[in-house]
Structure formats: C-alpha cells, structure tokens
Design a protein around this motif. Structure first.
Motif, PDB file in Angstrom:
ATOM      1  N   ASN A  31       0.843  -1.191   0.000  1.00  0.00           N
ATOM      2  CA  ASN A  31       0.000   0.000   0.000  1.00  0.00           C
ATOM      3  C   ASN A  31       0.883   1.247   0.000  1.00  0.00           C
ATOM      4  OD1 ASN A  31      -1.903   1.939   0.354  1.00  0.00           O
ATOM      5  ND2 ASN A  31      -2.411   1.386   2.458  1.00  0.00           N
ATOM      6  N   PRO A  32       1.264   1.702  -1.176  1.00  0.00           N
ATOM      7  CA  PRO A  32       2.276   2.773  -1.215  1.00  0.00           C
ATOM      8  C   PRO A  32       1.781   4.139  -0.744  1.00  0.00           C
ATOM      9  CG  PRO A  32       1.584   2.170  -3.437  1.00  0.00           C
ATOM     10  CD  PRO A  32       0.819   1.288  -2.507  1.00  0.00           C
ATOM     11  N   ASN A  33       0.474   4.331  -0.619  1.00  0.00           N
ATOM     12  CA  ASN A  33      -0.050   5.662  -0.290  1.00  0.00           C
ATOM     13  C   ASN A  33       0.698   6.718  -1.094  1.00  0.00           C
ATOM     14  OD1 ASN A  33      -2.043   4.931   1.453  1.00  0.00           O
ATOM     15  ND2 ASN A  33      -0.708   4.920   3.240  1.00  0.00           N
ATOM     16  N   MET A  34       1.311   7.697  -0.393  1.00  0.00           N
ATOM     17  CA  MET A  34       2.119   8.667  -1.138  1.00  0.00           C
ATOM     18  C   MET A  34       3.550   8.621  -0.618  1.00  0.00           C
ATOM     19  SD  MET A  34      -0.612  11.726  -1.346  1.00  0.00           S
ATOM     20  CE  MET A  34       0.393  12.928  -2.176  1.00  0.00           C
ATOM     21  N   ASP A  35       3.961   7.423  -0.206  1.00  0.00           N
ATOM     22  CA  ASP A  35       5.297   7.298   0.394  1.00  0.00           C
ATOM     23  C   ASP A  35       6.412   7.639  -0.590  1.00  0.00           C
ATOM     24  OD1 ASP A  35       3.985   6.540   2.587  1.00  0.00           O
ATOM     25  OD2 ASP A  35       4.500   4.418   2.489  1.00  0.00           O
TER      26      ASP A  35
END
Ligand code: HEC
Length: 187
Positions: free
Chosen positions: A35-39
């Motif tokens: 779940n990369p989100n906005m990493d």
C-alpha cells in the motif's frame, strides 16, 4: 504411526524455516510495498540539493521583509525600550502589576542575582570568584535614575561588562524584572 507423524512435523517445520528465513539476505530489488499511499513521491527534502534553482539550494530564503506569523515586532517601546525617534523611553510602556513584580522577583533571582546579588545590592556570588568589574548596585542613585528603556536595553544587549541576557529572558520577563527592581528602589 506416532513416530512418522513427528517426523513429518519436523520436516515440514524445517522446510518452512528454510523457505521463510530470507531476512538479512541481500537483494537488489526494492521490498514489496503493498500500500504505497504517497510514500514514494517526487519531492525535495530539507537541506537536499536542487537541480531546479540556480543556486542548487532546495530551501529558499524568505522574501525580504517576511515576518513570521505572530512575530511582527512593530512596537518599539515594548520590544526595544525606545520611542519613535530611537531614544530610550523613561518609563515602561505598561503599568506594573503585582503579578509582574512577583514574576520579576523570581526571574531576577534566577538570572540577575548571581552577579547583582540576592538583595540587588551588587554583591552577587560572582564577586567571590574575583569578577573584576563590580555589577551595578540597584540602590545607587545613578542606577535609580536610569530610564526603564536603558535598563531594558542593558538586559537585551548587555552593557559594557555585562553580557546580553536576551536569549535567557523573554521580553515580557525583562519588563517584569524591571518592575521588580523599581519596586525595590521605592523602599
Ligand atoms: C554575569 C554577571 C551579570 C549578570 C548575570 C547580570 N548582570 Fe547586570 N551588570 C553586570 C556588570 C558587571 C555590570 C556593570 C557593567 C559595567 O559597568 O561595566 C552590570 C550592570 C547592570 C546595569 C547598569 C547599566 C548601567 O547603565 O550602568 C543594569 C541596569 C543591569 N546590570 C541589569 C541587570 C539585570 C536586570 C540582570 C538580570 C536580567 C543582570 N543585569 C544580569 C553583570 C551582570
């Protein structure tokens, strides 16, 4: 039968350990990130190099004259002890309250007493260590006559052989200390 079962469990356990214990092994591949989100986004980090700006600095200097919120120090009398023409003000820009004097006494004993003495008579502990210049005695006629603005400035900027205490004593506390010194001088 029972022996066989134990053997199977041990074998299964061994296979499981061998298959899963990859930790610590070196890999060129990035870890799986479910779940990369906005990493991982294109962004500059503080102090990093910029390929965009001519001076290669990512962090930009604020536009000249920028004032941080709540830090506009327009009131010369309050923040500098001076009037519009740059002269020291004779008396503080506020009325001294009992709370101010109490606060001032506490701050005086912390920040001034070591040199100026617990009794404000200029005989602080520092004389014991052979400080070459005697700190001011606040009961001296000359010191009594100093303007509030001058005293404020002495704390802020230091005075001859006295160091500046602006880092230790806030503007509010500087006025509180002056209110305390004035209350002593009245007696
Ligand atoms: C490290 C010692 C030291 C500390 C701490 C210190 N002072 Fe002083 N102060 C001095 C000395 C020494 C003088 C005399 C300087 C001189 O005449 O060369 C002086 C002088 C003064 C004067 C007289 C200025 C003048 O015009 O003659 C005032 C007012 C004063 N101090 C206020 C304070 C206040 C208020 C504090 C605490 C917030 C404080 N000082 C903390 C050492 C100190």
């Amino acid at each position: 039968m029972k022996k066989q079962l134990t053997q199977i469990i041990v074998l299964a356990g061994a296979i499981f350990l061998i298959a899963t214990c990859g930790r610590g092994n070196f890999s060129e591949k990035p870890p799986i990130h479910l779940n990369p989100n906005m990493d991982s986004q294109a962004k500059y980090k503080a102090q990093s190099k910029s390929n965009f700006f001519v001076d290669s600095a990512t962090m930009r200097t604020p536009v000249e004259g920028t004032v941080a919120r709540g830090q506009l120090r327009e009131d010369d009398a309050y923040y500098h002890g001076k009037d519009a023409s740059g002269e020291f003000i004779t008396s503080a820009p506020m009325a001294f309250s009992t709370e101010m004097v109490t606060r001032g006494e506490e701050r005086f004993k912390i920040y001034c007493a070591a040199c100026h003495g617990m009794n404000a008579d200029g005989k602080g502990k520092i004389l014991f260590y052979k400080y070459p210049i005697p700190p001011a005695n606040f009961y001296d006629e000359r010191i009594k006559k100093l303007s509030d603005g001058h005293m404020f400035n002495a704390i802020t900027a230091g005075w001859l052989n006295m160091p500046s205490l602006k880092a230790q004593v806030s503007v509010e506390d500087r006025w509180a200390i002056i209110s305390y010194i004035r209350s002593l001088q009245k007696n």
